[in-house]
Design an enzyme around this catalytic site. Structure first.
Site, mmCIF file in Angstrom:
data_model
loop_
_atom_site.group_PDB
_atom_site.id
_atom_site.type_symbol
_atom_site.label_atom_id
_atom_site.label_comp_id
_atom_site.label_asym_id
_atom_site.label_seq_id
_atom_site.Cartn_x
_atom_site.Cartn_y
_atom_site.Cartn_z
ATOM 1 N N HIS A 67 0.799 -1.224 0.000
ATOM 2 C CA HIS A 67 0.000 0.000 0.000
ATOM 3 C C HIS A 67 0.830 1.272 0.000
ATOM 4 O O HIS A 67 0.302 2.355 -0.244
ATOM 5 C CB HIS A 67 -0.920 0.013 1.230
ATOM 6 C CG HIS A 67 -1.626 -1.278 1.435
ATOM 7 N ND1 HIS A 67 -1.186 -2.245 2.321
ATOM 8 C CD2 HIS A 67 -2.732 -1.795 0.828
ATOM 9 C CE1 HIS A 67 -1.991 -3.296 2.263
ATOM 10 N NE2 HIS A 67 -2.928 -3.047 1.379
ATOM 11 N N GLY A 123 -8.013 12.273 6.113
ATOM 12 C CA GLY A 123 -8.626 11.202 5.343
ATOM 13 C C GLY A 123 -8.488 11.410 3.847
ATOM 14 O O GLY A 123 -8.251 10.488 3.084
ATOM 15 N N ARG A 128 -6.652 16.784 0.673
ATOM 16 C CA ARG A 128 -6.271 17.597 1.832
ATOM 17 C C ARG A 128 -4.788 17.407 2.135
ATOM 18 O O ARG A 128 -4.103 18.346 2.529
ATOM 19 C CB ARG A 128 -7.118 17.251 3.049
ATOM 20 C CG ARG A 128 -6.975 18.283 4.180
ATOM 21 C CD ARG A 128 -7.780 17.911 5.419
ATOM 22 N NE ARG A 128 -9.184 17.806 5.108
ATOM 23 C CZ ARG A 128 -10.037 17.016 5.754
ATOM 24 N NH1 ARG A 128 -9.610 16.248 6.737
ATOM 25 N NH2 ARG A 128 -11.304 16.987 5.424
ATOM 26 N N ARG A 142 -2.476 3.842 -5.255
ATOM 27 C CA ARG A 142 -3.928 4.015 -5.226
ATOM 28 C C ARG A 142 -4.352 5.467 -5.070
ATOM 29 O O ARG A 142 -5.456 5.764 -4.618
ATOM 30 C CB ARG A 142 -4.563 3.166 -4.111
ATOM 31 C CG ARG A 142 -4.365 1.668 -4.280
ATOM 32 C CD ARG A 142 -4.853 0.902 -3.057
ATOM 33 N NE ARG A 142 -4.685 -0.537 -3.250
ATOM 34 C CZ ARG A 142 -5.685 -1.390 -3.424
ATOM 35 N NH1 ARG A 142 -6.941 -0.961 -3.447
ATOM 36 N NH2 ARG A 142 -5.452 -2.683 -3.567
ATOM 37 N N ARG A 160 -4.061 12.356 13.350
ATOM 38 C CA ARG A 160 -5.182 12.428 12.412
ATOM 39 C C ARG A 160 -5.740 13.847 12.425
ATOM 40 O O ARG A 160 -5.972 14.429 13.488
ATOM 41 C CB ARG A 160 -6.266 11.420 12.795
ATOM 42 C CG ARG A 160 -7.600 11.674 12.096
ATOM 43 C CD ARG A 160 -8.542 10.499 12.157
ATOM 44 N NE ARG A 160 -9.929 10.910 12.041
ATOM 45 C CZ ARG A 160 -10.504 11.416 10.945
ATOM 46 N NH1 ARG A 160 -9.787 11.575 9.840
ATOM 47 N NH2 ARG A 160 -11.772 11.774 10.947
ATOM 48 N N GLY A 194 -8.904 15.388 10.783
ATOM 49 C CA GLY A 194 -10.080 15.029 10.011
ATOM 50 C C GLY A 194 -11.254 15.960 10.225
ATOM 51 O O GLY A 194 -11.132 17.040 10.809
ATOM 52 N N SER A 195 -12.391 15.518 9.746
ATOM 53 C CA SER A 195 -13.650 16.223 9.961
ATOM 54 C C SER A 195 -14.556 15.350 10.824
ATOM 55 O O SER A 195 -14.377 14.134 10.901
ATOM 56 C CB SER A 195 -14.326 16.537 8.624
ATOM 57 O OG SER A 195 -14.586 15.344 7.907
ATOM 58 N N GLU A 243 -16.903 10.504 14.033
ATOM 59 C CA GLU A 243 -15.997 10.385 12.880
ATOM 60 C C GLU A 243 -15.793 8.906 12.614
ATOM 61 O O GLU A 243 -16.555 8.083 13.133
ATOM 62 C CB GLU A 243 -14.705 11.166 13.111
ATOM 63 C CG GLU A 243 -13.971 10.853 14.398
ATOM 64 C CD GLU A 243 -13.073 9.636 14.269
ATOM 65 O OE1 GLU A 243 -12.083 9.693 13.531
ATOM 66 O OE2 GLU A 243 -13.364 8.615 14.924
ATOM 67 N N GLU A 280 -12.421 7.082 12.143
ATOM 68 C CA GLU A 280 -11.060 6.536 12.089
ATOM 69 C C GLU A 280 -10.319 6.430 13.410
ATOM 70 O O GLU A 280 -9.410 5.606 13.556
ATOM 71 C CB GLU A 280 -10.200 7.385 11.129
ATOM 72 C CG GLU A 280 -10.507 7.227 9.659
ATOM 73 C CD GLU A 280 -11.672 8.073 9.194
ATOM 74 O OE1 GLU A 280 -12.268 7.742 8.159
ATOM 75 O OE2 GLU A 280 -12.005 9.075 9.866
ATOM 76 N N SER A 300 -17.492 19.690 10.881
ATOM 77 C CA SER A 300 -17.901 20.016 9.508
ATOM 78 C C SER A 300 -19.406 20.022 9.324
ATOM 79 O O SER A 300 -19.901 20.550 8.328
ATOM 80 C CB SER A 300 -17.287 19.001 8.535
ATOM 81 O OG SER A 300 -17.742 17.688 8.840
ATOM 82 N N ASP A 301 -20.144 19.424 10.272
ATOM 83 C CA ASP A 301 -21.587 19.315 10.076
ATOM 84 C C ASP A 301 -22.276 19.012 11.395
ATOM 85 O O ASP A 301 -21.646 18.629 12.380
ATOM 86 C CB ASP A 301 -21.913 18.225 9.050
ATOM 87 C CG ASP A 301 -21.474 16.851 9.510
ATOM 88 O OD1 ASP A 301 -22.333 16.089 9.996
ATOM 89 O OD2 ASP A 301 -20.277 16.528 9.414
ATOM 90 N N ARG A 331 -14.212 21.514 3.312
ATOM 91 C CA ARG A 331 -13.549 20.537 4.168
ATOM 92 C C ARG A 331 -12.121 20.273 3.702
ATOM 93 O O ARG A 331 -11.224 20.009 4.503
ATOM 94 C CB ARG A 331 -14.344 19.225 4.195
ATOM 95 C CG ARG A 331 -15.721 19.346 4.822
ATOM 96 C CD ARG A 331 -16.326 17.988 5.130
ATOM 97 N NE ARG A 331 -16.416 17.117 3.985
ATOM 98 C CZ ARG A 331 -17.457 17.066 3.153
ATOM 99 N NH1 ARG A 331 -18.500 17.853 3.351
ATOM 100 N NH2 ARG A 331 -17.479 16.218 2.145
#
Length: 235
Positions: A8, A24, A28, A47, A91, A93-94, A182, A184, A206-207, A220
């Protein structure tokens, strides 16, 4: 023998810094590298999961996307901790707010992560777990937030395995004082604990799942700069 490159990550040994920021979204990660890092070099693009290493105020720092969900961050954090010698993963993130005292764009930091995932069962414990962050990184993030004028709100997060969840757990978790949802942090914290490394989850709200208020995908991706600066300060 460590399998470098991994299936990976095609980076070479030594390509990653001691600390990796992990949003994520690959876009970003690209935004952070282009906006904040000097001499940033692309070290992974398997990927389309882009990873970069550069310098921030003279410190060597890496940033690489995790993708969405615990299976994805579980793979990348495991390989970074165990094969590439990374010591700290932050991390960035949102999250959706559960605590209605929060506002969109507030920053929360996960002291612990409740979860509906079975990720922790692989370690041989059959009870329920709520893995915790690194206190060292937590304290540094709180100090950096105060310095930068946006103090994160510390508390429990909920790491969900399901985005569209028909069991509707958010109201129940809200009553237990969970700050935000979230997807993760729990896997990241468990991998860090098993590897004897450090992890922290910073999320920008974010929401609001209860009212429908939300930021766009572009917002975001590109506007959570205060959270990014806090993470870079402690890298």
């Amino acid at each position: 023998m460590c399998p470098i490159p991994t299936p990976h990550i095609n980076a070479r040994e030594g390509d990653f810094a001691r600390t990796v920021l992990m949003p994520g979204d690959p876009l970003r990660a690209k935004f952070i590298a282009e906006t904040f890092l000097e001499n940033a070099v692309l070290v992974n693009n398997v990927r389309g999961v882009q990873g970069y290493t550069g310098e921030y105020h003279g410190k060597r720092v890496s940033v690489m996307a995790s993708g969405m969900g615990m299976p994805s961050i579980g793979i990348y954090s495991y390989e970074l901790f165990n094969y590439y010698g990374v010591e700290n993963i932050i991390r960035i993130g949102s999250a959706g707010m559960l605590n209605q005292k929060l506002k969109v764009r507030d920053i929360v930091v996960g002291l612990s992560a409740y979860t509906n995932s079975n990720f922790g069962r692989q370690f041989g414990f059959d009870g329920n777990v709520a893995p915790c962050c690194s206190y060292e990184l937590l304290k540094a993030a709180m100090d950096a937030g105060e310095k930068l004028g946006q103090l994160p709100v510390p508390g429990a997060l909920y790491s969900s395995d399901t985005f569209y969840d028909e069991s509707a757990p958010l109201g129940k978790l809200q009553k237990l004082g969970v700050l935000a949802v979230e997807m993760e942090a729990a896997a990241l914290y468990l991998n860090a604990a098993r590897a004897g490394k450090n992890a922290l989850c910073l999320c920008t709200i974010s929401d609001n799942p209860f009212t429908g208020e939300e930021l766009s995908a572009e917002e975001r991706q590109n506007t959570f700069t205060k959270m990014m600066e806090i993470a870079l300060e402690i890298a």
